[in-house]
Design a protein around this motif. Structure first.
Motif, PDB file in Angstrom:
ATOM      1  N   PRO A  10       1.119  26.206 -15.432  1.00 60.55           N
ATOM      2  CA  PRO A  10      -0.229  25.627 -15.432  1.00 60.55           C
ATOM      3  C   PRO A  10      -0.250  24.152 -15.750  1.00 60.55           C
ATOM      4  O   PRO A  10      -1.098  23.423 -15.294  1.00 60.55           O
ATOM      5  CB  PRO A  10      -0.961  26.436 -16.525  1.00 60.55           C
ATOM      6  CG  PRO A  10       0.123  26.973 -17.399  1.00 60.55           C
ATOM      7  CD  PRO A  10       1.277  27.228 -16.480  1.00 60.55           C
TER       8      PRO A  10
ATOM      9  N   SER B 289       0.555  22.597 -12.394  1.00 57.92           N
ATOM     10  CA  SER B 289      -0.308  22.929 -11.260  1.00 57.92           C
ATOM     11  C   SER B 289      -1.488  21.995 -11.149  1.00 57.92           C
ATOM     12  O   SER B 289      -2.008  21.763 -10.065  1.00 57.92           O
ATOM     13  CB  SER B 289      -0.799  24.376 -11.376  1.00 57.92           C
ATOM     14  OG  SER B 289      -1.588  24.538 -12.534  1.00 57.92           O
ATOM     15  N   VAL B 290      -1.942  21.414 -12.285  1.00 52.23           N
ATOM     16  CA  VAL B 290      -3.084  20.502 -12.232  1.00 52.23           C
ATOM     17  C   VAL B 290      -2.740  19.206 -11.535  1.00 52.23           C
ATOM     18  O   VAL B 290      -3.619  18.466 -11.133  1.00 52.23           O
ATOM     19  CB  VAL B 290      -3.607  20.180 -13.654  1.00 52.23           C
ATOM     20  CG1 VAL B 290      -4.121  21.420 -14.309  1.00 52.23           C
ATOM     21  CG2 VAL B 290      -2.540  19.506 -14.504  1.00 52.23           C
TER      22      VAL B 290
ATOM     23  N   LYS C 237      -8.523  19.599 -15.881  1.00 52.05           N
ATOM     24  CA  LYS C 237      -8.721  20.575 -14.804  1.00 52.05           C
ATOM     25  C   LYS C 237     -10.113  20.493 -14.173  1.00 52.05           C
ATOM     26  O   LYS C 237     -10.256  20.574 -12.957  1.00 52.05           O
ATOM     27  CB  LYS C 237      -8.483  21.987 -15.332  1.00 52.05           C
ATOM     28  CG  LYS C 237      -7.012  22.309 -15.567  1.00 52.05           C
ATOM     29  CD  LYS C 237      -6.816  23.802 -15.758  1.00 52.05           C
ATOM     30  CE  LYS C 237      -5.354  24.167 -15.744  1.00 52.05           C
ATOM     31  NZ  LYS C 237      -5.121  25.622 -15.817  1.00 52.05           N
ATOM     32  N   ASP C 238     -11.137  20.346 -14.998  1.00 47.62           N
ATOM     33  CA  ASP C 238     -12.509  20.373 -14.469  1.00 47.62           C
ATOM     34  C   ASP C 238     -12.994  19.011 -13.989  1.00 47.62           C
ATOM     35  O   ASP C 238     -13.962  18.930 -13.239  1.00 47.62           O
ATOM     36  CB  ASP C 238     -13.475  20.915 -15.529  1.00 47.62           C
ATOM     37  CG  ASP C 238     -13.135  22.334 -15.943  1.00 47.62           C
ATOM     38  OD1 ASP C 238     -12.461  23.022 -15.152  1.00 47.62           O
ATOM     39  OD2 ASP C 238     -13.532  22.749 -17.048  1.00 47.62           O
TER      40      ASP C 238
ATOM     41  N   LEU D 244      -1.258  17.696 -21.242  1.00 48.05           N
ATOM     42  CA  LEU D 244      -1.953  18.980 -21.181  1.00 48.05           C
ATOM     43  C   LEU D 244      -1.228  19.992 -22.062  1.00 48.05           C
ATOM     44  O   LEU D 244      -0.479  20.827 -21.573  1.00 48.05           O
ATOM     45  CB  LEU D 244      -2.024  19.481 -19.734  1.00 48.05           C
ATOM     46  CG  LEU D 244      -2.935  20.681 -19.476  1.00 48.05           C
ATOM     47  CD1 LEU D 244      -4.366  20.367 -19.864  1.00 48.05           C
ATOM     48  CD2 LEU D 244      -2.858  21.101 -18.018  1.00 48.05           C
TER      49      LEU D 244
ATOM     50  N   LYS E 167      -7.787  20.457 -21.517  1.00 49.76           N
ATOM     51  CA  LYS E 167      -7.871  21.400 -20.398  1.00 49.76           C
ATOM     52  C   LYS E 167      -9.140  21.148 -19.592  1.00 49.76           C
ATOM     53  O   LYS E 167      -9.106  21.115 -18.353  1.00 49.76           O
ATOM     54  CB  LYS E 167      -7.846  22.834 -20.926  1.00 49.76           C
ATOM     55  CG  LYS E 167      -7.999  23.915 -19.855  1.00 49.76           C
ATOM     56  CD  LYS E 167      -7.922  25.294 -20.486  1.00 49.76           C
ATOM     57  CE  LYS E 167      -8.134  26.394 -19.424  1.00 49.76           C
ATOM     58  NZ  LYS E 167      -9.522  26.419 -18.952  1.00 49.76           N
TER      59      LYS E 167
END
Length: 335
Positions: A68, A71-72, A146-147, A96, A142
């Motif tokens: 993870p 992956s970002v 991510k957002d 992260l 996070k």
């Protein structure tokens, strides 16, 4: 052995800089002199390339396995590009991080709501705020990474982050660097050399006006350097007296020629006020850009690159040709 070192490097940062790879290679041959490379001057040069390759290979395997943290940062296969691209700066040590041991996302969300309630109190317990901000760092990163929320959304959920002490603390969590200490130290190191360059630069009225202010002590040398930097680099001005249309920068309030107040603007909105001088305001702006994972605007990229890589020496191993040439001029004994 290289596999173990690659794992150790990844535990520190998934995106090691050239300097960090070199530091590991040096430490390896210092601890184990028998591993020195007889074909190089320093004894660790070939290890540096082996480590770099191994770290890249290790990162690729983790990405394929669906890690993870990596992956970002994968490139999207979609032809549509985001208008608000945010990327990890190579100097971010804790870009992260995982959640604390024994803590779930729900646990941290409960602590975040408690933090929001605390910030609404008339008398805030700042020691408690410090503790909760530290505990919820991984949740905050996070969300931001991510957002990719708007700054206004971050302000709503993490209002404590927009206070000077918390900006400094968050920057230290992210980069392991003391924001103000490193910034002011680097600023002073190059101060006189930059002012010499400013005076030698003919044909730029804004620089001439600023350097003349030195004779009447209207501004400090630090302020003149930072106000003149964007003009010297031919970027858009970092600080203005109006905020209309400004996406990223500083808004100054003046009493005659004296600067009496400075505010920080992000995404065309004022996010931090009551900063009494330009140097402190620039430090806070840099801190917020890092904390909110915002890329430097293209029309100010050289200004921010000089601040980050020359003044603060963060990620300075990889510079644009313009900034690399400028740094070499600053380090010469004569102009």
């Amino acid at each position: 052995m290289l596999d173990k070192l690659a794992q150790a490097i990844f535990a520190y940062t998934p995106y090691p800089t050239r300097e960090e790879i070199e530091a590991v290679a040096q430490a390896l041959v210092i601890k184990h002199p028998c591993l020195k490379d007889p074909g190089s001057v320093f004894g660790w040069y070939s290890w540096k390339f082996s480590l770099r390759f191994k770290a890249q290979n290790f990162r690729q395997k983790l990405r394929q396995a669906g890690c993870p943290e990596l992956s970002v940062n994968k490139r999207s296969s979609s032809p549509l590009k985001s208008k608000r691209i945010k990327r990890a700066k190579k100097s971010e040590a804790n870009f992260l991080p995982g959640f604390p041991d024994g803590k779930s996302e729900n646990d941290l969300e409960v602590e975040r709501t408690t933090l929001v309630s605390e910030m609404k109190k008339r008398k805030i317990d700042w020691k408690l705020v410090d503790k909760m901000m530290d505990n919820t760092y991984s949740l905050r990163r996070k969300e931001i990474v991510k957002d990719k929320p708007l700054v206004a959304q971050v302000q709503e959920r993490w209002s404590a982050l927009f206070f000077v002490p918390q900006i400094e603390s968050e920057f230290a969590r992210l980069t392991s660097v003391n924001l103000k200490e490193v910034f002011f130290s680097g600023l002073d190191q190059y101060l006189d050399r930059f002012l010499e360059l400013f005076k030698a630069k003919s044909g730029l009225p804004e620089l001439t006006k600023l350097t003349r202010a030195l004779d009447i002590c209207t501004h400090t040398k630090r302020t003149i350097l930072l106000l003149g930097l964007s003009h010297f680099l031919r970027d858009d001005a970092l600080a203005k007296t109006v905020e209309a249309g400004m996406k990223v920068g500083l808004v100054m309030v003046k009493d005659g020629e004296e600067i009496v107040d400075v505010s920080v603007v992000l995404e065309e909105a004022v996010v931090l006020t009551d900063l009494k001088d330009i140097p402190s305001a620039v430090a806070m702006l840099m801190g917020l850009l890092y904390c909110l994972n915002i890329d430097y605007p293209k029309n100010q990229k050289y200004t921010f690159e000089v601040i980050q890589k020359v003044f603060m020496n963060i990620g300075g191993g990889q510079c644009s040709s313009l900034v690399h040439g400028l740094r070499n001029r600053l380090l010469r004994k004569t102009m």
